[in-house]
Motif scaffolding. Structure first.
Motif, PDB file in Angstrom:
ATOM      1  N   HIS A 559      64.273  65.490  65.565  1.00 27.42           N
ATOM      2  CA  HIS A 559      65.009  66.491  64.375  1.00 27.42           C
ATOM      3  C   HIS A 559      65.055  65.383  63.253  1.00 27.42           C
ATOM      4  N   LYS A 560      65.351  64.277  63.013  1.00 29.16           N
ATOM      5  CA  LYS A 560      65.401  63.594  61.891  1.00 29.16           C
ATOM      6  C   LYS A 560      64.799  63.863  60.588  1.00 29.16           C
ATOM      7  N   LEU A 561      63.335  62.904  61.497  1.00 28.10           N
ATOM      8  CA  LEU A 561      61.550  63.598  60.687  1.00 28.10           C
ATOM      9  C   LEU A 561      61.681  64.973  60.105  1.00 28.10           C
ATOM     10  N   TYR A 562      61.540  65.793  61.060  1.00 25.86           N
ATOM     11  CA  TYR A 562      61.583  67.173  60.749  1.00 25.86           C
ATOM     12  C   TYR A 562      62.623  67.727  59.734  1.00 25.86           C
ATOM     13  N   HIS A 563      63.673  67.394  59.492  1.00 19.35           N
ATOM     14  CA  HIS A 563      65.044  67.965  59.082  1.00 19.35           C
ATOM     15  C   HIS A 563      64.928  67.114  57.787  1.00 19.35           C
TER      16      HIS A 563
END
Length: 568
Positions: A559-563
């Motif tokens: 989630h952190k990587l994607y956003h």
């Protein structure tokens, strides 16, 4: 030398005839002083010269010199053939050996150093071999035959020469051992210099972009000075050998003259006999002088041979076993795999994965987490330290590497183009492909647009810098489109392509991946939304897995990587 002799053994016929011609040449040359001595002895006293016999001896001398010259010419011809065939064999063996070396060796040694061993070091070895053969064969025969002739003239003078000879060896050994060390260092430094040149020329754009020219020149100057120092010392030590051995040999020559002068009054030796012995003393010492005069080339050649054999004796990758896949359906199982490049630093541990046929597996994570390492293990570029990888239920270590790798189509971020035509580069994995098949694959990979605009289309010759990075990547994609393998590996396969073309290529990949097991390494997470399973790796371990929506809902690392890619 023992290792070189094994290679020379293949050319026993050349070697045999070379020795025969050397023997003919040397024996005739050594018989000439006997004839000169006999001619001198025909001068009995003042006004008492047997001219008939003298001319007889002189005619024989002329015939022997002509035959000796022809024998020497044939010997040199054979030595040339033998030397260059040996060097050809060494280079062929080196290239074949490089193909079976583990990637770990190639990763740890610079390309320039390996190229230097295969090209420059073998060239120097050939020069040394040529000189060595020429001096060695004639030298050995000269020493043996000279001693026989000398014993036939006078035993005491011959024994004096034999007793004094070892001094010449001692001097040569003392000096040559030091020069060899310098030549070895010279050869190693030359390899480092070649590596630096290859590195700087290959990355010249980066050098200029970051203003690295002065630092690049400084590094080159350092290695160049080092090379100069070793070269000067090597030549200095080796150049001492010849004058030193000549000094010892001149003492031997003086000893022969002195002893012979004492033997003449007692009738044990004639004046002609002494002239023959003096000539033989010169002939006997000539091989030592010849070898010592080319000691520079010989020592340099042996130092280079050492580096070549060091490459040839590197341990090959584990041998292939007999086996094959009956039919590749794309099932891949990874069971408790552990691997690290440096055994002191752990990378991948307790890696487990079960892939069903037709699944799209995306692998994401920060730089250095083990994504590309996983691909290396899957393709068996490296073998696992523990655990096992199975394809269609078979351990990949029980299948020949070629069979395994031909089951995968791989497109990497790093592109590779060989010197050849566009057609040669596309047909790399399928040499018998027709033009229709090539054009179809090129259209699907969106490379046909730029190929048809090239001067000769598919027959246009390419080299490393003749097309752009994006065009190279499109050709690499076309290779895979042509082969249609049962499984795919895409490691940042569209990283160098513009956005519009990337979307088109992605469509082609989507068609290609239908029904095929695919592994996709990606940094741009927007390209893997449709993956069946996304593996999130960190520090060599899978920390999250699931599809795009599932991982976003978890609110974890993915989630952190994607956003982070869409934050302003």
């Amino acid at each position: 030398m023992k290792k070189l002799l094994k290679l020379i053994g293949k050319y026993k016929i050349f070697l045999g005839f070379s020795v025969i011609f050397a023997a003919i040449s040397v024996v005739l040359q050594l018989y000439v002083p006997v004839l000169f001595g006999d001619a001198i002895d025909e001068v009995v006293a003042a006004h008492q010269v047997n001219f008939d016999m003298m001319w007889y001896y002189l005619r024989q001398i002329l015939v022997f010199i002509v035959i000796s010259a022809l024998a020497t010419w044939f010997m040199n011809l054979l030595n040339n053939r033998m030397t260059y065939r040996i060097v050809q064999d060494i280079r062929s063996q080196a290239i074949r050996h490089i193909q079976v070396l583990p990637l770990s060796y190639l990763d740890q040694h610079s390309t320039g150093d390996i190229v230097s061993r295969v090209i420059a070091d073998t060239d120097i070895l050939s020069d040394g071999l040529l000189l060595g053969f020429t001096q060695l064969f004639s030298g050995i025969v000269t020493i043996v035959v000279t001693l026989i002739f000398m014993f036939s003239k006078n035993v005491w003078v011959t024994l004096l020469v034999i007793v004094l000879t070892p001094f010449s060896f001692v001097v040569a050994k003392f000096i040559s051992s030091r020069s060899y060390t310098m030549f070895r260092k010279q050869s190693e430094t030359r390899g480092r210099q070649t590596a630096l040149i290859e590195e700087m020329i290959g990355g010249q754009k980066v050098v200029k972009a970051f203003g690295y020219e002065k630092e690049s020149s400084r590094r080159f100057d350092e290695i160049n000075k080092e090379l100069q120092t070793y070269s000067q010392k090597a030549v200095f030590y080796s150049s001492l050998t010849n004058p030193s051995t000549r000094f010892v040999n001149n003492i031997i020559y003086a000893g022969v003259a002195l002893l012979g002068a004492f033997l003449i009054p007692g009738g044990m030796l004639t004046v002609g006999g002494l002239s023959v012995l003096l000539s033989y003393a010169n002939q006997y010492m000539k091989p030592f002088n010849d070898i010592s005069s080319v000691i520079t080339e010989m020592q340099n050649a042996l130092a280079c041979a050492d580096r070549i054999f060091d490459l040839l004796e590197q341990k090959e990758e584990t041998p292939d076993v007999d086996g094959t896949f009956k039919s590749v359906d794309g099932t891949v199982q990874i069971e408790d795999v552990a691997f690290s490049y440096d055994k002191e630093k752990k990378l991948i541990e307790n890696f487990d994965l079960d892939v069903k046929p037709g699944m799209r597996i995306a692998i994401v994570g920060p730089t250095g987490c083990g994504k590309t390492t996983f691909i290396n293990l899957l393709m068996r570029f490296y073998d696992v330290d523990a655990g096992r990888i199975l394809v269609d239920g078979k351990d990949i270590r029980e299948v020949p590497r070629h069979t395994l790798r031909s089951s995968f189509g791989m497109v990497l971020q790093d592109t590779w183009i060989k010197s050849g035509t566009v057609r040669d580069n596309i047909c790399f994995g399928k040499p018998d492909a027709t033009d229709e098949e090539i054009i179809r694959a090129a259209k699907e990979a969106r490379s046909w647009e730029f190929i048809r605009r090239l001067p000769k289309g598919l027959d246009t010759a390419l080299h490393e810098d003749s097309i752009s990075q994006g065009q190279k990547q499109l050709l690499c994609i076309t290779r895979v489109m042509l082969c249609l393998p049962p499984m795919l590996i895409l490691d940042e396969a569209t990283s160098s392509i513009d956005t519009r073309t990337e979307l088109q290529v992605q469509e082609a990949f989507d068609k290609l991946m239908k029904g095929r097991t695919s592994f996709i390494v990606a940094h741009r997470l927007s390209t893997i939304r449709n993956a069946s399973l996304i593996l999130v790796m960190k520090d060599g371990k899978i920390i999250e897995q699931g599809n795009h929506e599932e991982l976003l809902k978890k609110g974890g690392f993915y989630h952190k990587l994607y956003h982070s890619q869409f934050e302003s």
